[in-house]
Design a protein around this motif. Structure first.
Motif, short mmCIF file in Angstrom:
data_model
loop_
_atom_site.label_atom_id
_atom_site.label_comp_id
_atom_site.label_asym_id
_atom_site.label_seq_id
_atom_site.Cartn_x
_atom_site.Cartn_y
_atom_site.Cartn_z
N GLU A 75 0.81 -1.21 0.00
CA GLU A 75 0.00 0.00 0.00
C GLU A 75 0.85 1.26 0.00
O GLU A 75 0.32 2.37 0.01
N SER A 76 2.16 1.08 0.00
CA SER A 76 3.05 2.24 -0.01
C SER A 76 3.10 2.86 -1.40
O SER A 76 2.60 2.30 -2.38
N GLU A 77 3.74 4.03 -1.47
CA GLU A 77 3.84 4.74 -2.75
C GLU A 77 4.71 3.99 -3.75
O GLU A 77 4.52 4.11 -4.96
N THR A 78 5.66 3.25 -3.25
CA THR A 78 6.55 2.46 -4.13
C THR A 78 6.42 0.99 -3.74
O THR A 78 7.23 0.46 -2.97
N PRO A 79 5.39 0.31 -4.22
CA PRO A 79 5.18 -1.09 -3.85
C PRO A 79 6.31 -1.97 -4.38
O PRO A 79 6.97 -1.64 -5.37
N PRO A 80 6.55 -3.10 -3.75
CA PRO A 80 7.61 -4.02 -4.20
C PRO A 80 7.36 -4.52 -5.61
O PRO A 80 6.21 -4.66 -6.05
N VAL A 81 8.43 -4.77 -6.32
CA VAL A 81 8.36 -5.26 -7.70
C VAL A 81 8.63 -6.77 -7.69
O VAL A 81 9.65 -7.22 -7.16
N PRO A 82 7.73 -7.57 -8.25
CA PRO A 82 7.94 -9.03 -8.24
C PRO A 82 9.03 -9.46 -9.20
O PRO A 82 9.39 -8.74 -10.14
N ALA A 83 9.57 -10.63 -8.95
CA ALA A 83 10.51 -11.24 -9.89
C ALA A 83 9.78 -11.59 -11.18
O ALA A 83 8.56 -11.82 -11.18
N ASP A 84 10.50 -11.63 -12.26
CA ASP A 84 9.89 -11.88 -13.57
C ASP A 84 9.68 -13.38 -13.74
O ASP A 84 10.49 -14.08 -14.34
N SER A 85 8.57 -13.88 -13.16
CA SER A 85 8.31 -15.32 -13.20
C SER A 85 8.12 -15.83 -14.62
O SER A 85 8.47 -16.95 -14.95
N ALA A 86 7.55 -14.98 -15.47
CA ALA A 86 7.26 -15.43 -16.84
C ALA A 86 8.53 -15.78 -17.59
O ALA A 86 8.54 -16.66 -18.45
N HIS A 87 9.62 -15.08 -17.28
CA HIS A 87 10.88 -15.35 -17.98
C HIS A 87 11.85 -16.12 -17.10
O HIS A 87 13.00 -16.34 -17.49
#
Length: 447
Positions: A75-87
């Protein structure tokens, strides 16, 4: 006529067995619809939940390796970025702890449920920002991590239609890493029905195998010379213990380490006992050197399983699985050579072993992300059904083998009685001949 009737009756028996078990498997229950990986989101607003539940595999989540994130972090202004599971730019097998998150879009106001096997081997789950449950104690270090696993069902209401599921998972005890769980989503009623159905099937299979154990063990007690019956009864007992889900159902607080080591020992002993049974069932089927090598290998693996750390044991499991697959093909080839005898016992042994091995090899490969059989086929021919079919095949083969031996003994007894009658007749003739010669001699000597 008798030679023709035996294969026909055997085939009829197996068909009846499969039909009965097929009817059990097709008791009305919600169908499972596998959905393609969505990588963090899934729109189920138009999914027909009336008679179906949706299934998502472990690639459906947004994944955050080596991080324990809470709902507030997103809910923060800069939410965590997930790992690129698709690649696949990362492997969860290399992460001992991770966060997994998925957003579901459902019909607002509906009452739903999610059913999943806890993310091995410790998990904390949040639904819509609320901590729902902890299975074990997930942690960022092995000292405070407490492993536990088991199937869980969680109910929730989709008030606005948007539901967020977040899982904190850790794994410091197994080679698989902090992987995310596959899960089922459906209405509360459908999920409950599916859980009851799966539990009933598991208990039915276990009860069937335990009954087979008691039956054949009782036969052995009546005739202790038939050692193969004892080994077959032990095979049935071990097969009945291969469903690890029932262990967690009846013993929910059992130590994970005990359950883990027990499961692996049972798997190893089951295959070793099956080889011993085949060796007794047909003494010239397997080469003695080959069986001795496997028995030594299995004994070494059991000892390793009892004393070494679980992480090391799970890594060594691949070697055990490779060796077992090699021996499976060896046994199949040897059984195929026996088909030339055209004895019904060997046809039963071949097809029973073939059935369980196809499903078993698929399970081994599937655990290593290699898919041998399509999912639709696997759902119809499951491992429990294969185990029951194999037990019935070998039970019938054992009965035919004993019937053949008994028939041989009866024929030998009949021939022995005929031989005794012939000997008695010859004795009477010899006595008559001796009496006649004695009388003739006496008459010749007495004018």
């Amino acid at each position: 006529m008798k030679k023709i009737a035996t294969p026909f009756l055997m085939f009829f028996y197996l068909i009846i067995t499969l039909v009965i078990w097929g009817l059990i498997y097709y008791v009305p229950h919600p169908s499972v619809v596998p959905l393609a990986p969505q990588y963090g989101s899934a729109d189920l607003a138009h999914f027909d939940f009336s008679e179906s539940v949706a299934y998502f595999d472990n690639n459906s989540w947004d994944q955050f390796p080596n991080q324990f994130l809470s709902p507030a972090d997103f809910e923060s202004e800069t939410p965590p970025v997930p790992a690129d599971s698709a690649h696949a730019d990362w492997s969860y097998t290399a992460a001992q702890y991770a966060t997994h998150r998925i957003q579901l879009k459902l019909v607002p106001g509906g009452i739903y449920a999610i059913n999943l096997k806890s993310s091995d081997y410790a998990m904390r789950i949040f639904i819509n920002g609320v901590a729902i449950d902890s299975v074990g104690t997930p942690a960022t270090n092995p000292e405070t991590n407490v492993p536990q696993t088991g199937w869980r069902t969680y109910f929730f209401t989709a008030d606005t239609g948007d539901v967020t599921v977040l899982v904190q998972a850790s794994n410091w005890v197994h080679r698989e890493g902090a992987y995310p769980p596959g899960f089922y989503v459906g209405t509360a009623d459908n999920i409950e029905t599916l859980v009851r159905y799966n539990t009933t099937i598991g208990i039915s299979v276990t009860a069937c195998l335990l009954t087979s154990f008691l039956y054949y063990f009782g036969i052995f007690l009546l005739n202790r010379k038939r050692f193969s019956t004892l080994i077959f009864s032990l095979c049935c007992l071990l097969l009945s213990q291969m469903n690890s889900s029932l262990l967690s159902l009846f013993l929910p607080n059992i130590s994970w380490y005990i359950a883990f080591r027990t499961e692996y020992v049972v798997h190893c002993l089951t295959f070793a006992m099956l080889m011993l049974f085949l060796d007794l069932f047909s003494p010239k089927l397997l080469h003695r050197a080959a069986t001795m090598v496997y028995y030594i290998f299995a004994a070494m693996y059991i000892l390793i399983n009892l004393f070494l750390p679980t992480v090391l044991i799970s890594r060594m499991l691949i070697g055990f699985e490779v060796v077992s697959i090699i021996y499976i093909f060896y046994i199949m080839i040897r059984l195929a050579t026996k088909l030339r005898t055209r004895k019904p016992q060997y046809f039963l042994a071949f097809f029973g072993f073939l059935f369980i091995c196809i499903v078993g090899i698929n399970d081994i490969l599937k655990s290593n992300n290699i898919f041998l059989l399509p999912n639709s086929f696997v759902r119809s021919l499951t491992t429990p059904l294969a185990m029951v079919f194999m037990v019935f095949c070998y039970g019938l083969a054992l009965s035919l083998d004993y019937a053949e031996h008994d028939e041989t003994l009866v024929n030998v007894s009949k021939n022995e009685l005929l031989l005794r009658a012939d000997n008695a007749a010859l004795d009477r003739i010899n006595r008559s001949k001796s009496a006649l010669i004695s009388n003739l001699t006496h008459e010749l000597r007495t004018p």
